[in-house]
Design a protein around this motif. Sequence first.
Motif, PDB file in Angstrom:
ATOM      1  N   GLU A 163       0.855  -1.185   0.000  1.00 63.07           N
ATOM      2  CA  GLU A 163       0.000   0.000   0.000  1.00 63.07           C
ATOM      3  C   GLU A 163       0.887   1.230   0.000  1.00 63.07           C
ATOM      4  OE1 GLU A 163      -3.589  -1.866   2.777  1.00 63.07           O
ATOM      5  OE2 GLU A 163      -2.454  -0.144   3.500  1.00 63.07           O
ATOM      6  N   ILE A 164       0.518   2.211  -0.805  1.00 58.34           N
ATOM      7  CA  ILE A 164       1.176   3.515  -0.795  1.00 58.34           C
ATOM      8  C   ILE A 164       0.124   4.537  -0.380  1.00 58.34           C
ATOM      9  CG2 ILE A 164       2.380   5.297  -2.130  1.00 58.34           C
ATOM     10  CD1 ILE A 164       4.039   2.757  -1.895  1.00 58.34           C
ATOM     11  N   TRP A 165       0.349   5.179   0.759  1.00 56.56           N
ATOM     12  CA  TRP A 165      -0.550   6.217   1.266  1.00 56.56           C
ATOM     13  C   TRP A 165       0.139   7.564   1.103  1.00 56.56           C
ATOM     14  CZ3 TRP A 165      -5.272   5.425   4.101  1.00 56.56           C
ATOM     15  CH2 TRP A 165      -5.623   4.077   4.279  1.00 56.56           C
ATOM     16  N   LEU A 166      -0.563   8.551   0.544  1.00 57.88           N
ATOM     17  CA  LEU A 166      -0.077   9.925   0.496  1.00 57.88           C
ATOM     18  C   LEU A 166      -0.869  10.689   1.551  1.00 57.88           C
ATOM     19  CD1 LEU A 166       0.114  10.584  -3.360  1.00 57.88           C
ATOM     20  CD2 LEU A 166       1.890   9.705  -1.821  1.00 57.88           C
ATOM     21  N   TYR A 167      -0.184  11.079   2.637  1.00 57.13           N
ATOM     22  CA  TYR A 167      -0.839  11.776   3.748  1.00 57.13           C
ATOM     23  C   TYR A 167      -0.456  13.253   3.704  1.00 57.13           C
ATOM     24  CZ  TYR A 167      -2.186  13.315   8.376  1.00 57.13           C
ATOM     25  OH  TYR A 167      -2.766  14.009   9.413  1.00 57.13           O
TER      26      TYR A 167
END
Length: 195
Positions: A163-167
Amino acid sequence: MRNRILIVLALVFLSACDNKTKSSITQQPTLADYSLGEKWVWKYKGVTTEGEVRSDGTDTREVVKFGEVLGMTIGKDTIPVTDIVKPDESKTPKYDWPLEVGKKWKYENNWTSQDGTTGNQSQDAEVLSYREETVEAGTFMAYTIKYTGKTTNSRGYSADETEIWLYAPSVKNFIKLTQNQGDFRYVEELIEYSK
């Protein structure tokens, strides 16, 4: 001489950009960071490698008055914002505050779905960068957090996942999620944000 000056200026610029991407540290949002009427809308789509669409739609969250306090609508539920900003005491949290580039931790989650299926996620997390990222809702400074591990459930399902999350700290939420789990790819992207 002119070429040397241009090279020096380029190096100074690149150095400044590099510092911008690495030096930020972000604390967990607090109750004071949220305001009545604040709203997030994401679009999402999940597709198998065979092309079967398993999910496709939008998800909206909004800060509303909830009795005497602020609440956030999540689906059909409304939960107090104080619950959202409560520090996670887990040794394996989703976000290990404060966030900063290079930070690593273990994330684990046990869950039960609406049909009673239980499951577990076990992932290694790492903050890879902090830089401008553009999604449909706009351009935001955001952390790229990569989670890699495995998901299993009580029905015998087991899959490796990434998973790649951009926060984005300015919106106190993720602006994009890309998940690859076995033969399934899921993408969720912020398409609207307003205060």
